[in-house]
Write a protein that holds these residues in place. Structure first.
Motif, PDB file in Angstrom:
ATOM      1  N   ASP A 201       0.856  -1.176   0.000  1.00  0.00           N
ATOM      2  CA  ASP A 201       0.000   0.000   0.000  1.00  0.00           C
ATOM      3  C   ASP A 201       0.900   1.236   0.000  1.00  0.00           C
ATOM      4  OD1 ASP A 201      -1.709   2.111   0.540  1.00  0.00           O
ATOM      5  OD2 ASP A 201      -2.432   1.322   2.451  1.00  0.00           O
ATOM      6  N   TRP A 202       0.809   2.061  -1.059  1.00  0.00           N
ATOM      7  CA  TRP A 202       1.646   3.255  -1.135  1.00  0.00           C
ATOM      8  C   TRP A 202       1.489   4.136   0.105  1.00  0.00           C
ATOM      9  CZ3 TRP A 202       5.803   4.773  -3.441  1.00  0.00           C
ATOM     10  CH2 TRP A 202       6.132   4.376  -4.736  1.00  0.00           C
ATOM     11  N   TRP A 203       0.280   4.292   0.613  1.00  0.00           N
ATOM     12  CA  TRP A 203       0.090   5.137   1.800  1.00  0.00           C
ATOM     13  C   TRP A 203       0.893   4.605   2.977  1.00  0.00           C
ATOM     14  CZ3 TRP A 203      -5.685   6.910   2.644  1.00  0.00           C
ATOM     15  CH2 TRP A 203      -6.078   7.674   1.534  1.00  0.00           C
ATOM     16  N   ASP A 204       0.869   3.305   3.156  1.00  0.00           N
ATOM     17  CA  ASP A 204       1.595   2.677   4.264  1.00  0.00           C
ATOM     18  C   ASP A 204       3.090   2.957   4.138  1.00  0.00           C
ATOM     19  OD1 ASP A 204       1.962   1.022   6.523  1.00  0.00           O
ATOM     20  OD2 ASP A 204       2.279  -0.740   5.262  1.00  0.00           O
ATOM     21  N   LEU A 205       3.631   2.793   2.938  1.00  0.00           N
ATOM     22  CA  LEU A 205       5.052   3.023   2.719  1.00  0.00           C
ATOM     23  C   LEU A 205       5.414   4.500   2.874  1.00  0.00           C
ATOM     24  CD1 LEU A 205       5.609   0.720  -0.392  1.00  0.00           C
ATOM     25  CD2 LEU A 205       6.238   0.229   1.985  1.00  0.00           C
ATOM     26  N   MET A 239      -6.184   9.602   5.663  1.00  0.00           N
ATOM     27  CA  MET A 239      -6.845   8.519   6.401  1.00  0.00           C
ATOM     28  C   MET A 239      -8.088   9.051   7.106  1.00  0.00           C
ATOM     29  SD  MET A 239      -3.603   6.467   8.048  1.00  0.00           S
ATOM     30  CE  MET A 239      -4.652   5.283   8.913  1.00  0.00           C
ATOM     31  N   ALA A 240      -7.950  10.185   7.767  1.00  0.00           N
ATOM     32  CA  ALA A 240      -9.092  10.767   8.478  1.00  0.00           C
ATOM     33  C   ALA A 240     -10.206  11.158   7.502  1.00  0.00           C
ATOM     34  CB  ALA A 240      -8.638  11.982   9.279  1.00  0.00           C
ATOM     35  N   GLU A 241      -9.820  11.763   6.397  1.00  0.00           N
ATOM     36  CA  GLU A 241     -10.807  12.207   5.415  1.00  0.00           C
ATOM     37  C   GLU A 241     -11.511  11.031   4.742  1.00  0.00           C
ATOM     38  OE1 GLU A 241      -8.452  14.566   2.779  1.00  0.00           O
ATOM     39  OE2 GLU A 241      -7.945  16.029   4.347  1.00  0.00           O
ATOM     40  N   GLY A 242     -10.785   9.942   4.545  1.00  0.00           N
ATOM     41  CA  GLY A 242     -11.350   8.780   3.862  1.00  0.00           C
ATOM     42  C   GLY A 242     -11.865   7.710   4.791  1.00  0.00           C
ATOM     43  N   ARG A 245      -9.174   3.343   8.840  1.00  0.00           N
ATOM     44  CA  ARG A 245      -8.915   3.162  10.268  1.00  0.00           C
ATOM     45  C   ARG A 245      -7.500   2.674  10.574  1.00  0.00           C
ATOM     46  NH1 ARG A 245     -14.242   0.320  12.757  1.00  0.00           N
ATOM     47  NH2 ARG A 245     -13.284   1.110  14.669  1.00  0.00           N
ATOM     48  N   ALA A 246      -6.850   2.050   9.591  1.00  0.00           N
ATOM     49  CA  ALA A 246      -5.494   1.534   9.836  1.00  0.00           C
ATOM     50  C   ALA A 246      -4.810   1.270   8.501  1.00  0.00           C
ATOM     51  CB  ALA A 246      -5.543   0.252  10.665  1.00  0.00           C
ATOM     52  N   LEU A 247      -3.486   1.254   8.566  1.00  0.00           N
ATOM     53  CA  LEU A 247      -2.662   0.905   7.406  1.00  0.00           C
ATOM     54  C   LEU A 247      -1.985  -0.439   7.652  1.00  0.00           C
ATOM     55  CD1 LEU A 247      -0.915   4.350   6.729  1.00  0.00           C
ATOM     56  CD2 LEU A 247      -2.865   3.367   5.499  1.00  0.00           C
ATOM     57  N   PRO A 248      -1.717  -1.198   6.604  1.00  0.00           N
ATOM     58  CA  PRO A 248      -2.060  -0.922   5.210  1.00  0.00           C
ATOM     59  C   PRO A 248      -3.547  -1.069   4.943  1.00  0.00           C
ATOM     60  CG  PRO A 248      -1.156  -3.123   5.385  1.00  0.00           C
ATOM     61  CD  PRO A 248      -1.002  -2.501   6.747  1.00  0.00           C
ATOM     62  N   ARG A 249      -4.030  -0.395   3.920  1.00  0.00           N
ATOM     63  CA  ARG A 249      -5.408  -0.547   3.512  1.00  0.00           C
ATOM     64  C   ARG A 249      -5.640  -1.964   2.969  1.00  0.00           C
ATOM     65  NH1 ARG A 249      -5.462   4.456  -0.549  1.00  0.00           N
ATOM     66  NH2 ARG A 249      -3.302   3.709  -0.751  1.00  0.00           N
ATOM     67  N   VAL A 251      -6.504  -5.017   0.511  1.00  0.00           N
ATOM     68  CA  VAL A 251      -6.213  -5.224  -0.905  1.00  0.00           C
ATOM     69  C   VAL A 251      -7.425  -4.880  -1.759  1.00  0.00           C
ATOM     70  CG1 VAL A 251      -5.685  -6.991  -2.629  1.00  0.00           C
ATOM     71  CG2 VAL A 251      -4.427  -6.952  -0.478  1.00  0.00           C
ATOM     72  N   GLU A 252      -8.608  -5.121  -1.240  1.00  0.00           N
ATOM     73  CA  GLU A 252      -9.835  -4.853  -1.992  1.00  0.00           C
ATOM     74  C   GLU A 252      -9.982  -3.380  -2.344  1.00  0.00           C
ATOM     75  OE1 GLU A 252      -9.610  -6.911   0.588  1.00  0.00           O
ATOM     76  OE2 GLU A 252      -9.889  -8.713  -0.650  1.00  0.00           O
ATOM     77  N   SER A 253      -9.325  -2.501  -1.589  1.00  0.00           N
ATOM     78  CA  SER A 253      -9.468  -1.063  -1.830  1.00  0.00           C
ATOM     79  C   SER A 253      -8.331  -0.497  -2.689  1.00  0.00           C
ATOM     80  CB  SER A 253      -9.495  -0.316  -0.494  1.00  0.00           C
ATOM     81  OG  SER A 253      -8.227  -0.361   0.149  1.00  0.00           O
ATOM     82  N   LEU A 254      -7.400  -1.341  -3.117  1.00  0.00           N
ATOM     83  CA  LEU A 254      -6.194  -0.849  -3.791  1.00  0.00           C
ATOM     84  C   LEU A 254      -6.255  -0.934  -5.307  1.00  0.00           C
ATOM     85  CD1 LEU A 254      -3.415  -2.201  -1.395  1.00  0.00           C
ATOM     86  CD2 LEU A 254      -4.379   0.106  -1.522  1.00  0.00           C
ATOM     87  N   GLY A 255      -7.399  -1.309  -5.854  1.00  0.00           N
ATOM     88  CA  GLY A 255      -7.528  -1.325  -7.310  1.00  0.00           C
ATOM     89  C   GLY A 255      -6.774  -2.474  -7.954  1.00  0.00           C
TER      90      GLY A 255
END
Length: 283
Positions: A201-205, A239-242, A245-249, A251-255
């Motif tokens: 997950d790019w956000w996690d990294l 994360m707050a806006e979307g 609740r936790a990282l990594p997101r 897999v179902e949400s990563l396209g």
């Protein structure tokens, strides 16, 4: 020139990992570069030329690995036919490609749909028709290629970070191991997809690496430039806006995501490098 087991056409980045593995595996090899440096064979593929002379310098090989991109119709047929005019037909061919051609919106494995109009895919399909094998590789890292350094190129703003979803990579050493595995257990007419078996997950990294990236920017470009990026804060705000609740997101949400289990299972080996993170040695 004495026959070899593996001929590497284009001793570039991948070769720094592949050649040591060939040596430790006692696999005889030869490699080419444009200028013949470091005891390589001088060779340049010219798609506009049918001159056989450059191919007379190349040794006979059981497996020929093409590391540079071939594009469009005709190039795969040309390089194979000219080589075989000199060295006969008893050789298998491997082309390194990119996973960027795969187009399914979620899970993609080696059987997934891909962009058949891509110039590289056209050349790869041509090689497959000739009985070759294609290894479509995820993002390459190792040595001087550190994924942490990619962040400032792919996401310079909060809005660009927002758009980042899945990242897939494979270490150069595992590419080398994959090539040797195909050499030993050739997959005629087969297209494979290669990753390190992980979906990052790019956000996690980015959240993990944010502090290090900021320090690197300050060191290279000064504090003023570093103050313009706020990776750790941007990810937290997103994360707050979307309502993440936790990282990594998940897999179902990563396209679009990649599945390479079938290759490693078929070869009977598994990746030895993985787990991108702050403390990982990327060498």
């Amino acid at each position: 020139m004495e026959a070899v087991s593996v001929l590497i056409l284009g001793a570039g980045w991948t070769s720094q990992f592949l050649i040591p593995l060939l040596k430790t595996s006692h696999v005889a090899y030869a490699a080419t570069t444009r200028d013949g440096r470091d005891s390589t064979v001088p060779f340049t593929f010219d798609p506009s030329s049918q001159d056989i002379k450059p191919y007379t310098l190349l040794p006979s090989a059981e497996t020929v690995l093409v590391t540079f991109p071939l594009t469009g119709e005709g190039q795969s047929k040309q390089i194979v036919s000219l080589y075989r005019k000199v060295n006969g037909h008893s050789n298998n061919w491997i082309q390194l490609g990119s996973t960027g051609i795969f187009t399914e919106p979620h899970w993609n494995d080696h059987n997934a749909s891909y962009n058949k109009e891509s110039p590289r895919a056209i050349a790869e399909d041509e090689l497959l028709e000739l009985g070759g094998c294609v290894l479509n590789l995820a993002g390459l890292y190792g040595g001087e290629r550190n994924p942490k350094n990619w962040v400032v190129r792919v996401a310079k703003t909060k809005e660009e970070v927002k758009c980042k979803r899945a990242l897939h990579v494979i270490h150069g050493e595992d590419v080398g191991r994959a090539v040797i595995a195909i050499h030993q257990n050739f997959s005629k007419g087969k297209r494979w997809l290669l990753t390190d078996l992980r979906v990052y997950d790019w956000w996690d990294l980015i959240q993990d690496w944010g502090g290090d990236i900021k320090n690197a920017i300050a060191e290279a470009d000064g504090e003023k430039a570093a103050q313009e990026v706020h990776y750790t804060e941007w990810v937290g705000e997103l994360m707050a806006e979307g309502h993440v609740r936790a990282l990594p997101r998940s897999v179902e949400s990563l396209g679009r995501v990649l599945d390479s289990v079938s290759f490693w299972k078929a070869m009977g080996i598994w990746p030895c490098k993985g787990r991108l993170g702050t403390n990982q040695n990327q060498a």
